[in-house]
Design a protein around this motif. Sequence first.
Motif, PDB file in Angstrom:
ATOM      1  N   THR A 111     -10.557  -1.099  -2.809  1.00 56.96           N
ATOM      2  CA  THR A 111     -11.075  -0.098  -3.742  1.00 56.96           C
ATOM      3  C   THR A 111     -10.437   1.243  -3.429  1.00 56.96           C
ATOM      4  O   THR A 111      -9.808   1.437  -2.374  1.00 56.96           O
ATOM      5  N   GLU A 112     -10.589   2.178  -4.330  1.00 58.43           N
ATOM      6  CA  GLU A 112      -9.944   3.473  -4.187  1.00 58.43           C
ATOM      7  C   GLU A 112     -10.363   4.166  -2.893  1.00 58.43           C
ATOM      8  O   GLU A 112     -11.553   4.225  -2.563  1.00 58.43           O
ATOM      9  N   GLY A 113      -9.384   4.661  -2.168  1.00 60.65           N
ATOM     10  CA  GLY A 113      -9.654   5.362  -0.912  1.00 60.65           C
ATOM     11  C   GLY A 113      -9.577   4.476   0.318  1.00 60.65           C
ATOM     12  O   GLY A 113      -9.600   4.978   1.447  1.00 60.65           O
ATOM     13  N   ASP A 114      -9.483   3.149   0.109  1.00 62.65           N
ATOM     14  CA  ASP A 114      -9.317   2.260   1.262  1.00 62.65           C
ATOM     15  C   ASP A 114      -7.969   2.524   1.931  1.00 62.65           C
ATOM     16  O   ASP A 114      -7.016   2.995   1.300  1.00 62.65           O
ATOM     17  N   VAL A 115      -7.896   2.196   3.211  1.00 58.46           N
ATOM     18  CA  VAL A 115      -6.630   2.289   3.946  1.00 58.46           C
ATOM     19  C   VAL A 115      -6.311   0.925   4.549  1.00 58.46           C
ATOM     20  O   VAL A 115      -7.139   0.349   5.267  1.00 58.46           O
ATOM     21  N   VAL A 116      -5.142   0.407   4.224  1.00 61.44           N
ATOM     22  CA  VAL A 116      -4.662  -0.848   4.804  1.00 61.44           C
ATOM     23  C   VAL A 116      -3.702  -0.484   5.929  1.00 61.44           C
ATOM     24  O   VAL A 116      -2.777   0.309   5.741  1.00 61.44           O
ATOM     25  N   VAL A 117      -3.927  -1.084   7.096  1.00 62.37           N
ATOM     26  CA  VAL A 117      -3.162  -0.717   8.291  1.00 62.37           C
ATOM     27  C   VAL A 117      -2.455  -1.957   8.837  1.00 62.37           C
ATOM     28  O   VAL A 117      -3.101  -2.891   9.313  1.00 62.37           O
ATOM     29  N   GLY A 118      -1.144  -1.959   8.763  1.00 61.45           N
ATOM     30  CA  GLY A 118      -0.383  -3.073   9.324  1.00 61.45           C
ATOM     31  C   GLY A 118      -0.278  -2.949  10.831  1.00 61.45           C
ATOM     32  O   GLY A 118       0.180  -1.923  11.345  1.00 61.45           O
ATOM     33  N   LYS A 119      -0.716  -3.983  11.556  1.00 62.51           N
ATOM     34  CA  LYS A 119      -0.567  -4.027  13.013  1.00 62.51           C
ATOM     35  C   LYS A 119       0.481  -5.047  13.435  1.00 62.51           C
ATOM     36  O   LYS A 119       1.037  -4.954  14.535  1.00 62.51           O
ATOM     37  N   ALA A 139      -5.446   2.491  -3.062  1.00 62.75           N
ATOM     38  CA  ALA A 139      -5.561   2.471  -1.597  1.00 62.75           C
ATOM     39  C   ALA A 139      -4.289   3.012  -0.959  1.00 62.75           C
ATOM     40  O   ALA A 139      -3.313   3.334  -1.639  1.00 62.75           O
ATOM     41  N   HIS A 140      -4.306   3.131   0.365  1.00 62.99           N
ATOM     42  CA  HIS A 140      -3.204   3.714   1.121  1.00 62.99           C
ATOM     43  C   HIS A 140      -2.698   2.684   2.126  1.00 62.99           C
ATOM     44  O   HIS A 140      -3.481   1.917   2.697  1.00 62.99           O
ATOM     45  N   GLY A 170       3.771  12.523   3.139  1.00 68.49           N
ATOM     46  CA  GLY A 170       2.693  13.449   2.849  1.00 68.49           C
ATOM     47  C   GLY A 170       1.303  12.857   2.762  1.00 68.49           C
ATOM     48  O   GLY A 170       0.372  13.528   2.285  1.00 68.49           O
ATOM     49  N   ASP A 171       1.108  11.633   3.237  1.00 70.15           N
ATOM     50  CA  ASP A 171      -0.209  10.984   3.129  1.00 70.15           C
ATOM     51  C   ASP A 171      -1.125  11.443   4.262  1.00 70.15           C
ATOM     52  O   ASP A 171      -1.378  10.715   5.225  1.00 70.15           O
ATOM     53  N   GLU A 172      -1.624  12.651   4.145  1.00 69.40           N
ATOM     54  CA  GLU A 172      -2.513  13.212   5.173  1.00 69.40           C
ATOM     55  C   GLU A 172      -3.859  12.502   5.206  1.00 69.40           C
ATOM     56  O   GLU A 172      -4.514  12.444   6.254  1.00 69.40           O
ATOM     57  N   TYR A 173      -4.276  11.964   4.064  1.00 67.58           N
ATOM     58  CA  TYR A 173      -5.553  11.255   4.005  1.00 67.58           C
ATOM     59  C   TYR A 173      -5.533  10.055   4.952  1.00 67.58           C
ATOM     60  O   TYR A 173      -6.478   9.839   5.731  1.00 67.58           O
ATOM     61  N   VAL A 194       3.388  10.662  14.055  1.00 69.29           N
ATOM     62  CA  VAL A 194       3.344  10.353  12.624  1.00 69.29           C
ATOM     63  C   VAL A 194       4.772  10.320  12.104  1.00 69.29           C
ATOM     64  O   VAL A 194       5.539  11.261  12.301  1.00 69.29           O
ATOM     65  N   THR A 195       5.124   9.213  11.441  1.00 70.16           N
ATOM     66  CA  THR A 195       6.492   9.038  10.979  1.00 70.16           C
ATOM     67  C   THR A 195       6.496   8.229   9.687  1.00 70.16           C
ATOM     68  O   THR A 195       5.454   8.044   9.053  1.00 70.16           O
ATOM     69  N   ASP A 196       7.655   7.736   9.301  1.00 65.91           N
ATOM     70  CA  ASP A 196       7.792   6.943   8.082  1.00 65.91           C
ATOM     71  C   ASP A 196       7.638   5.461   8.402  1.00 65.91           C
ATOM     72  O   ASP A 196       7.588   5.059   9.573  1.00 65.91           O
ATOM     73  N   TYR A 197       7.580   4.639   7.349  1.00 66.96           N
ATOM     74  CA  TYR A 197       7.398   3.201   7.541  1.00 66.96           C
ATOM     75  C   TYR A 197       8.499   2.592   8.408  1.00 66.96           C
ATOM     76  O   TYR A 197       8.222   1.835   9.352  1.00 66.96           O
ATOM     77  N   ALA A 198       9.758   2.872   8.072  1.00 69.71           N
ATOM     78  CA  ALA A 198      10.868   2.217   8.766  1.00 69.71           C
ATOM     79  C   ALA A 198      10.856   2.525  10.262  1.00 69.71           C
ATOM     80  O   ALA A 198      11.060   1.630  11.100  1.00 69.71           O
TER      81      ALA A 198
END
Length: 438
Positions: A111-119, A139-140, A170-173, A194-198
């Motif tokens: 849902t809106e505002g969720d954060v998915v975190v790849g580990k 989501a983010h 810029g995803d500070e949230y 804090v960095t980019d995906y790659a």
Amino acid sequence: MKISVIGCGYLGSVHAASLASVGHDVIGIDVDAAKIEALSQGRSPIFEPDLPELLSEGIASGRLRFSTNMADARDAELHFIAVGTPQSAGAGSADLSYVDGAFDDLVPYLTEGDVVVGKSTVPVGTAVTHVAAVEARGAHLVWNPEFLREGFAVKDTIQPDRLVYGVADGDEYAVQKLNEVYATAIESSSPVIVTDYATAELVKVSANAFLATKISFINAMAEIAEVTGADVTKLADAIGHDNRIGRKFLNAGVGFGGGCLPKDIRAFTARAEELGRGESVAFLKEVDAINLRRRERVVELVTEELGGSVFQKKVAVLGLAFKPNSDDVRDSPALDVAVRLNGLGAKVVATDPEAIANSRALHPQLVYGTTDEALAGADAVVVVTEWPEYKQLDPAAVHEVVRTPIVIDARNCLDADAWADAGWEYAGLGRQVKNGRA
């Protein structure tokens, strides 16, 4: 915070229990019903210090529960993807089917505002293939690699030596949300990068590639030491005093194994080749080759010490896990040595404080027993995993129960002089044989 952890294997079970222990409301989700049943009863699927206690405490407090139903993740605000990325069958590349499946199953419940975190440890470029589907749900997506050491995984989760967030520009949230998850660690001075995906995806595989290279370097020096009369342990001590090099991971022996380093350097090489930059990490193929040669060298050393043949000789193999304080036998050098010796006709009796069950599941043809059963009447003793109980064996006492006092120290973890003084013929990797049997 309300958190879901998708995948409850080694990484996921530790992550879920550790987050619950610092106050979060966590649900762990996995497709393996037997595993979920065991975890729900507070039984750990792996041997990992402190994990059983955290599981029991989390379940008793109500902050930790487990399920096989992905729909149970819908109430969570953060979702950690912690599934495995094994080596693909017949190839060096990573098998991403579990990662892809986890995203496919989770996305409908976001849902809106969720954060998915790849580990999960993934090839560089994986995150961008999933970001559109996640963002379409409002989501983010963050990539937050793990840096767990087996045997210290709980500590490394609760108090990591660094936290890396790979985020969209810029995803500070998302950064704020992860800072809330890891507030305890951050307050205890764990640095946040804090960095980019790659970059986040590359951090884990490049760290493992460096560590593997350092281990294989000292093992290459052991190969030279064996033919020149040098002592690789003294060599490692000497160069380790250079603070640009350091002494850690300069322990020559049978090499690395486990579920991370071997597969990660192969997957890294495969991904670099896909990107047209295979030459940049071509050295990792030699790192892998050196590592595998050390297993062969242990078997050769046992054979040499037994007069040229191990056939019908009883060999006590002490250790099966790839490292102490673990029951993990994935790509374990110790288990591989036992299997090779058995294949040459040796009467192998293998033992380990924690890894016998996992070893038997993979190699039921081996004979397993207690340390006493392995040592009784042995023609040679091979120490292949540096468990404290093996390092602390009394060489004089063991001398009384073996048939022939020959010890092969495949981890260079024993006191060579003490064993030789007790009448043993001692052989270590990258060291000269010490003969106390005269």
